[in-house]
Motif scaffolding. Structure first.
Motif, mmCIF file in Angstrom:
data_model
loop_
_atom_site.group_PDB
_atom_site.id
_atom_site.type_symbol
_atom_site.label_atom_id
_atom_site.label_comp_id
_atom_site.label_asym_id
_atom_site.label_seq_id
_atom_site.Cartn_x
_atom_site.Cartn_y
_atom_site.Cartn_z
ATOM 1 N N CYS A 47 -4.743 66.751 20.777
ATOM 2 C CA CYS A 47 -6.065 65.768 21.043
ATOM 3 C C CYS A 47 -7.058 66.242 20.746
ATOM 4 O O CYS A 47 -8.101 65.918 20.812
ATOM 5 C CB CYS A 47 -6.091 65.374 22.540
ATOM 6 S SG CYS A 47 -4.443 64.617 23.192
ATOM 7 N N GLU B 109 -9.788 67.751 17.683
ATOM 8 C CA GLU B 109 -10.179 67.796 16.519
ATOM 9 C C GLU B 109 -10.551 69.025 15.897
ATOM 10 O O GLU B 109 -11.234 69.936 16.553
ATOM 11 C CB GLU B 109 -11.552 66.780 16.250
ATOM 12 C CG GLU B 109 -11.202 65.386 16.495
ATOM 13 C CD GLU B 109 -10.474 64.602 15.757
ATOM 14 O OE1 GLU B 109 -10.003 65.131 14.585
ATOM 15 O OE2 GLU B 109 -9.858 63.418 16.125
ATOM 16 N N ASN C 22 -6.108 62.766 29.296
ATOM 17 C CA ASN C 22 -6.889 62.009 28.530
ATOM 18 C C ASN C 22 -6.259 60.450 28.487
ATOM 19 O O ASN C 22 -6.528 59.658 27.691
ATOM 20 C CB ASN C 22 -6.712 62.329 27.013
ATOM 21 C CG ASN C 22 -7.500 63.624 26.371
ATOM 22 O OD1 ASN C 22 -8.366 63.974 27.293
ATOM 23 N ND2 ASN C 22 -7.204 64.191 25.619
ATOM 24 N N TYR D 293 -17.876 51.071 24.002
ATOM 25 C CA TYR D 293 -17.811 52.525 23.841
ATOM 26 C C TYR D 293 -18.866 52.799 22.561
ATOM 27 O O TYR D 293 -18.390 53.940 21.848
ATOM 28 C CB TYR D 293 -16.502 52.970 23.399
ATOM 29 C CG TYR D 293 -15.622 52.699 24.738
ATOM 30 C CD1 TYR D 293 -16.032 52.575 25.892
ATOM 31 C CD2 TYR D 293 -14.133 52.269 24.394
ATOM 32 C CE1 TYR D 293 -15.194 52.233 27.071
ATOM 33 C CE2 TYR D 293 -13.319 51.841 25.691
ATOM 34 C CZ TYR D 293 -13.910 51.861 26.752
ATOM 35 O OH TYR D 293 -13.077 51.541 27.923
ATOM 36 N N ASP E 84 -21.426 53.887 19.698
ATOM 37 C CA ASP E 84 -22.235 55.227 19.604
ATOM 38 C C ASP E 84 -23.648 55.005 19.494
ATOM 39 O O ASP E 84 -24.248 55.821 18.976
ATOM 40 C CB ASP E 84 -21.562 55.920 18.346
ATOM 41 C CG ASP E 84 -21.584 55.400 16.985
ATOM 42 O OD1 ASP E 84 -22.145 54.139 17.124
ATOM 43 O OD2 ASP E 84 -21.299 55.920 15.963
ATOM 44 N N ARG F 146 -15.526 60.829 24.662
ATOM 45 C CA ARG F 146 -14.923 60.029 24.074
ATOM 46 C C ARG F 146 -15.844 58.893 23.112
ATOM 47 O O ARG F 146 -15.405 58.387 22.269
ATOM 48 C CB ARG F 146 -14.407 59.023 25.389
ATOM 49 C CG ARG F 146 -13.580 57.817 24.810
ATOM 50 C CD ARG F 146 -13.062 56.982 25.790
ATOM 51 N NE ARG F 146 -14.018 56.214 26.679
ATOM 52 C CZ ARG F 146 -13.714 55.405 27.702
ATOM 53 N NH1 ARG F 146 -12.617 55.088 27.661
ATOM 54 N NH2 ARG F 146 -14.635 54.754 28.344
ATOM 55 N N GLN F 147 -17.060 58.837 23.743
ATOM 56 C CA GLN F 147 -18.060 57.927 23.031
ATOM 57 C C GLN F 147 -18.131 58.382 21.470
ATOM 58 O O GLN F 147 -18.074 57.335 20.454
ATOM 59 C CB GLN F 147 -19.160 57.806 23.390
ATOM 60 C CG GLN F 147 -20.308 57.138 22.942
ATOM 61 C CD GLN F 147 -21.762 56.643 23.385
ATOM 62 O OE1 GLN F 147 -21.673 56.983 24.742
ATOM 63 N NE2 GLN F 147 -22.749 56.350 22.925
ATOM 64 N N ASN G 112 -15.537 60.028 19.805
ATOM 65 C CA ASN G 112 -14.382 60.433 19.319
ATOM 66 C C ASN G 112 -13.989 62.109 19.111
ATOM 67 O O ASN G 112 -13.170 62.182 18.321
ATOM 68 C CB ASN G 112 -14.166 59.800 17.877
ATOM 69 C CG ASN G 112 -14.483 58.429 17.868
ATOM 70 O OD1 ASN G 112 -13.967 57.521 18.821
ATOM 71 N ND2 ASN G 112 -14.870 57.919 16.930
ATOM 72 N N GLN H 129 -9.544 61.428 22.252
ATOM 73 C CA GLN H 129 -9.010 60.203 22.184
ATOM 74 C C GLN H 129 -8.263 59.746 23.452
ATOM 75 O O GLN H 129 -7.509 60.458 23.951
ATOM 76 C CB GLN H 129 -8.022 59.899 21.037
ATOM 77 C CG GLN H 129 -8.641 60.300 19.589
ATOM 78 C CD GLN H 129 -9.481 59.404 19.253
ATOM 79 O OE1 GLN H 129 -9.492 58.263 19.426
ATOM 80 N NE2 GLN H 129 -10.696 59.772 18.621
#
Length: 586
Positions: A21, A23, A198, A535, A537, A570-571, A573, A576
Motif C-alpha cells: 500500500c 508508494e 487501510n 476527498y 486535494d 489519504r487526501q 493518495n 489507498q
C-alpha cells in the motif's frame, strides 16, 4: 458499524501486505504540500511524526506554529515540567502515563534518549535523609466537618493488606468496576488496529464514529454516575453491609476522589468513558518520562525531522529541514478555497499560504478568526466560514458570498465549552502539619486524595509528596499563604504556581455529564467548500482535538493526531483505502 463488523474488517486487513500500500519514494520534483500545524503540544508534535511516516513521496513541507512562552493569551501545553533549584523535576500538568498506551510507548521506544521512570519521580538521586522522609501509601480525606474524617489510610500497610482493605470495603462493587474497565480496555485496544488499517471503513469522520466502531459509544455518551448505575454499582451502603462494619461506597469515595484528582470533576460531570480511563490508570502500571514528561513532545518532533530528513533527503530553499517549528501565534485563517489558506499573526502579517492546516489545540481557546475570501461579486471580500459543516456552494442555502457565514453555528457544544480550572502549586521546605488534618505523625501518607466534601473542606483536590520536603498540590483556586502555612508550616516556600484555566484554557474539558455535551466535531472542520463527501486535494482544516469530546489524556491526543495524519495521507493518495470487495479479490 457494529463491533463484529469491525473485527471482520481487521481480519481482512491483516491479510494485506502493508508494503504493497506504500508508494515508492518519488524521484521527480513534485509540488510540495505545505502543511501548517497550529499547536505545539502532544497532538501537534505527534501529528508531525505520523505525517512524516506516511509521506512516502516526500511531498510534505511541515511547519509547527507554537505560541511564544511569554504569550499571555496562551497557557502552553498541558504536558509541562519544571526544575527546582535543587534539581528536583516536577510535573505541572499531566503527571503519569498508563503503560498500556500503545502510541506513547511506541514514541518512547523510538528514541534511545528517552527513558521510562517511576511516577512522580523527583528526577534526581535522593540523600539518605530525604529517603527517610518519604511517606508511603494513600489516604482518602472526607472533610474536617465529618465525624469520620478519613475513609481509609494505607500509610503503614503492605501491598497485600491494601488489596484486602479495598476488597473488604468495596467488595462486589469493586469487582463490577474492574470487570467493566477490563472490557473497556479490550474494546479500546481495537482502535490501534483500526488506525493501522487501510480499509475504507476505518477512515473515520469523527471520534463518535470511533467509539461506535469499538463498542464504547454508550460509555462516551452518558455520565460516569449513570454508567455506574448501568453497572449496578451501589449508591449507598446496604443494611446488610453495615453489619460487617468499615464498609464504604466506591463511587462517592474512591472513584469520586480519583476523578477530582485527575479532572477536577465529579462523577455526575464526567463521561462514562473518561471515568473508565481513570479507572484503568488506577488499576494498571504507570510511568513517567525521565527528566520530565515534556521531553516526549520534543522527541516526537525530533523523530519526525529525522525520519523525513533521512528518507527524503530534501531541504527547503534555505537548506533547512522540511519539518520545522516557529514561535508565532496564529490569529487569522483565510481560506481561498482551492487556492490554499493564508495564515496571519496577531499584527496582521502574513505567515504564508498552506494547503493543509491542522488545528492541534482546543478550538475554543485558539483565538483564531476563520474567514473565507471571495464572493460572487468581489474576489477580495472576507467573510466568516462555517466550521464542522463542509459546504458545497452549488447545493446549499449559502448567502450572497456563496458560502455559509455563521462561524460555529454548526459546532457541537464540545467545541465551545469551557475547560476545568486546576491550579498546580509546588511547595518546598515543607512539613505536612498532621494535626491540622487530624492525623497522627506516623499516619502521614505519601499522597492524599479528597472526596467531594473533603475538597469543599480544604479547597484542595490532592496532595502528593515528591521528595522529602517537596509537595505538589492540585486545587480549583490559587492557595492563600495562610492555607499553605497552616498545612505546611511557616518555613514552607511556594516555588511554582501554575494556573491551568481562565479564559485561555484549562486542565481538561468540562464534560458536563456527557449526553449532547460529548458529541464531537468532525476531524475535518473545513474543506474549502467541496462538501462533506469530498476527498479533493484543495485547502482543508483538520482538528486533532476533536478527540477530547468525551475523554482527555495524552494517549487520546496521540490517537487524534494519528487519525488526522491518516486522513491527510489519504487526501494526497499516500495511502489507498481498501474496500471489502477488493479484499475478496486478493
Amino acid at each position: 458499524m457494529t463491533r463484529v463488523a469491525i473485527l471482520s474488517i481487521l481480519a481482512f486487513s491483516n491479510l494485506l501486505c502493508y508494503a504493497d500500500c506504500q508508494e515508492a519514494k518519488s524521484t521527480s520534483k513534485e509540488e510540495q504540500i505545505k502543511i501548517a500545524i497550529i499547536g505545539g503540544g502532544v497532538s501537534g508534535n505527534f501529528a508531525a511524526k505520523y505525517l512524516s511516516d506516511y509521506d512516502t513521496k516526500c511531498l510534505f513541507d511541515i511547519t509547527i506554529f507554537e505560541a511564544p512562552p511569554d504569550d499571555v493569551h496562551d497557557q502552553g501545553s498541558r504536558v509541562a515540567s519544571s526544575v527546582l533549584e535543587d534539581g528536583t523535576i516536577v510535573e505541572l500538568g499531566a503527571s503519569i502515563i498508563y503503560d498500556g498506551n500503545k502510541l506513547v510507548n511506541e514514541m518512547t521506544s523510538g528514541d534511545e534518549n528517552l527513558e521510562k521512570d517511576t511516577p512522580h519521580s523527583p528526577g534526581r538521586a535522593l540523600s539518605n535523609e530525604e529517603k527517610s522522609q518519604l511517606r508511603k501509601g494513600m489516604a482518602l480525606f472526607q472533610g474536617l466537618e465529618k465525624e469520620k474524617k478519613w475513609a481509609f489510610n494505607t500509610a503503614n500497610m503492605a501491598s497485600d493488606e491494601i488489596i484486602s482493605l479495598f476488597k473488604y470495603r468495596y467488595n462486589i462493587d469493586l469487582y463490577k468496576v474492574r470487570k467493566a474497565t477490563n472490557q473497556a480496555l479490550e474494546s479500546f485496544n481495537l482502535i490501534y488496529d483500526l488506525l493501522d488499517s487501510n480499509h475504507e471503513a476505518t477512515f473515520f469522520d469523527s471520534p463518535n464514529d470511533i467509539w461506535r466502531a469499538v463498542g464504547l459509544s454508550h460509555a462516551a455518551s452518558v455520565s460516569y454516575d449513570d454508567y455506574l448505575d448501568y453497572l449496578g454499582v451501589s449508591r449507598h451502603v446496604s443494611w446488610w453491609k453495615r453489619i460487617f462494619g468499615e464498609q464504604g461506597i466506591l463511587r462517592s469515595e474512591l472513584h469520586t476522589a480519583m476523578n477530582i484528582c485527575n479532572n477536577n470533576q465529579l462523577n455526575s460531570q464526567m463521561t462514562g468513558l473518561a471515568g473508565l480511563v481513570n479507572s484503568a490508570a488506577a488499576m494498571g502500571k504507570l510511568f513517567s518520562i525521565k527528566g520530565g514528561n515534556d521531553k516526549l513532545l520534543q522527541s516526537a518532533y525530533n523523530q519526525a525531522k529525522e525520519k523525513h530528513d533521512t528518507y527524503c533527503r530534501k531541504k527547503d530553499m534555505y537548506g533547512e529541514s522540511m519539518i520545522r517549528k516557529e514561535m508565532k501565534r496564529i490569529k487569522t485563517f483565510v481560506s481561498n478555497f482551492d487556492a490554499g489558506t493564508e495564515l496571519f499573526d496577531g499584527g496582521g502579517k502574513s505567515i504564508g499560504t498552506f494547503d493543509i492546516v491542522i488545528l492541534a489545540a482546543p478550538l475554543q481557546f485558539s483565538g483564531i478568526n476563520f474567514l473565507g475570501k471571495g464572493s460572487m461579486f468581489d474576489s477580495s471580500v472576507l467573510h466568516s466560514i462555517s466550521l464542522n459543516e463542509m459546504v458545497d456552494s452549488e447545493n446549499s442555502d449559502a448567502n450572497e458570498h456563496g458560502h455559509k457565514a455563521a462561524l460555529g453555528s454548526h459546532l457541537p457544544s464540545s467545541a465551545t465549552r469551557p475547560y476545568t480550572q486546576v491550579v498546580t502549586t509546588i511547595i518546598s521546605n515543607a512539613k505536612l502539619n498532621h494535626s491540622e488534618i487530624s492525623l497522627e505523625k506516623d499516619q502521614i501518607p505519601g499522597s492524599i486524595l479528597f472526596t467531594e466534601t473533603g475538597r469543599e473542606s480544604l479547597g484542595i483536590s490532592s496532595i502528593g509528596q515528591i521528595s522529602g520536603d517537596v509537595y505538589k498540590i492540585f486545587s480549583s483556586e490559587e492557595l492563600s499563604r495562610d492555607t499553605v502555612t497552616k498545612l505546611f508550616g511557616l518555613e514552607a516556600k511556594i516555588d511554582i504556581v501554575k494556573i491551568w484555566g481562565g479564559k485561555n484554557g484549562g486542565a481538561t474539558p468540562a464534560f458536563n455529564g456527557a449526553g449532547e455535551a460529548s458529541f464531537s466535531t468532525r476531524f475535518k472542520l473545513y474543506d474549502g467548500g467541496h462538501g462533506a463527501s469530498s476527498y479533493a486535494d484543495g485547502a482543508a482544516l483538520y482538528y486533532t482535538n476533536a478527540m477530547e469530546s468525551a475523554v482527555s489524556a495524552i494517549e487520546i491526543s496521540a490517537i487524534g493526531a494519528k487519525m488526522v495524519a491518516k486522513l491527510v495521507a489519504r487526501q494526497f493518495n499516500l495511502i489507498q483505502s481498501q474496500s471489502t470487495s477488493q479484499s475478496d479479490e486478493l
